[in-house]
Design an enzyme around this catalytic site. Structure first.
Site, PDB file in Angstrom:
ATOM      1  N   GLU A  47       0.829  -1.202   0.000  1.00  0.00           N
ATOM      2  CA  GLU A  47       0.000   0.000   0.000  1.00  0.00           C
ATOM      3  C   GLU A  47       0.863   1.250   0.000  1.00  0.00           C
ATOM      4  OE1 GLU A  47      -3.322  -2.548   2.224  1.00  0.00           O
ATOM      5  OE2 GLU A  47      -1.448  -1.869   3.104  1.00  0.00           O
ATOM      6  N   THR A  48       0.332   2.295  -0.641  1.00  0.00           N
ATOM      7  CA  THR A  48       0.900   3.639  -0.608  1.00  0.00           C
ATOM      8  C   THR A  48      -0.199   4.581  -0.155  1.00  0.00           C
ATOM      9  OG1 THR A  48       2.455   3.171  -2.398  1.00  0.00           O
ATOM     10  CG2 THR A  48       1.924   5.476  -1.999  1.00  0.00           C
TER      11      THR A  48
END
Length: 300
Positions: A47-48
């Site tokens: 995830e970002t």
């Protein structure tokens, strides 16, 4: 072209290069959804998170969270990692307390962050409580998709179920650590499982003293295996309730994930039960800063 500051941090650990790595992109108000997705794909982490100005100035930040392949409404390790990153930037000293409120697509997420003797911990309250979902949860289908036998699926009152609270997961109880270690997405059965049940699968087995060993696979979302999954750990509360493991009042557990990947993670789970129902779910963890720099937004 304006370059944006970013940082990475390893979440649900106190050791660098363990836990679940997270990319945090700041000053992201000017980015389009397509640009965010492109940057997330470039980082290629599970995830970002993109930090923007909050819609309500009483809150700390508005955030958007992306897999390499899609945006998601809520996730645990970005919430913990981002809150610690923000709190670390605006506090100093070896002992302090801070309150962070993140506007996420799934709702407001309050996060308590505190530092004791230089060690920072964050705990958030899940924005939604789990609800059941449908799907084919037959042990034969699940076992084939994980390279296991149907007899290795389930124990006691724990049986596979799908739950949703923002994201949704298929929760699969396994009979012991050997089954957990041996599990892996196996085609073509995995494609059948994804089509008929869920694309994100959370495996678990008890390890004693309120501890569970866990794994999470979501290859269709660009996450072959996740070192730590805070959102699934929160939703796991419903699986514990269905399995008869929760009592009235506060129940606390430790979830250990990422061991098989060489990135061990530790997630704290607290579940409040009132009158036989889950009333609140909290997730706690720590994070270690790794790197920082600037990212050039994609054009177009």
């Amino acid at each position: 072209m304006t370059r944006l500051p970013f940082a990475t941090t390893d979440v649900f650990t106190t050791e660098p290069y363990a836990g679940n790595p997270l990319a945090i992109v700041e000053e992201a108000d000017g980015l389009s959804t397509a640009q965010m997705q492109t940057i997330a794909r470039e980082f290629n982490l599970s995830e970002t998170i993109f930090v923007q100005t909050p819609d309500d100035p009483a809150h700390t930040a508005k955030v958007r969270i992306f897999f390499p392949t899609a945006e998601i409404p809520f996730a645990g390790h970005p919430t913990i990692g981002c809150a610690i990153h923000i709190a670390r930037g605006r506090n100093s000293g070896s002992d302090w307390d801070d309150e962070i409120t993140l506007e996420e697509a799934a709702g407001l997420v309050p996060v308590s962050v505190w530092c004791r003797n230089g060690v920072i911990t964050a705990e958030f309250t899940a924005p939604q409580l789990p609800v059941p979902m449908g799907g084919d949860t037959s042990p034969a289908l699940i076992g084939a998709a994980l390279g296991l036998s149907a007899g290795q699926i389930g124990y006691g009152a724990h049986q596979p179920r799908v739950w949703k609270a923002g994201p949704d997961f298929l929760f699969v109880p396994l009979k012991g650590p050997h089954a957990l270690a041996a599990a892996k997405p196996t085609q073509p059965a995995w494609a059948d499982l994804s089509r008929n049940t869920n694309e994100s699968v959370f495996l678990y087995t008890p390890a004693g003293d309120g501890t569970f060993r866990t794994r999470m696979f979501a290859p269709d979302h660009g996450v072959p295996e996740d070192p730590a999954t805070g959102s699934a750990s929160a939703i796991f509360a419903a699986q514990l309730m269905a399995g008869g493991d929760l009592a009235e009042g506060e129940n606390t557990f430790t979830l250990v994930q990422g061991v098989e990947m060489g990135r061990p993670s530790q997630i704290g789970l607290a579940v409040m039960v009132d009158d036989g129902r889950i009333s609140a779910i909290r997730i706690a963890g720590r994070a270690v800063p790794i790197m920082s720099g600037q990212v050039t937004p994609p054009t177009g």
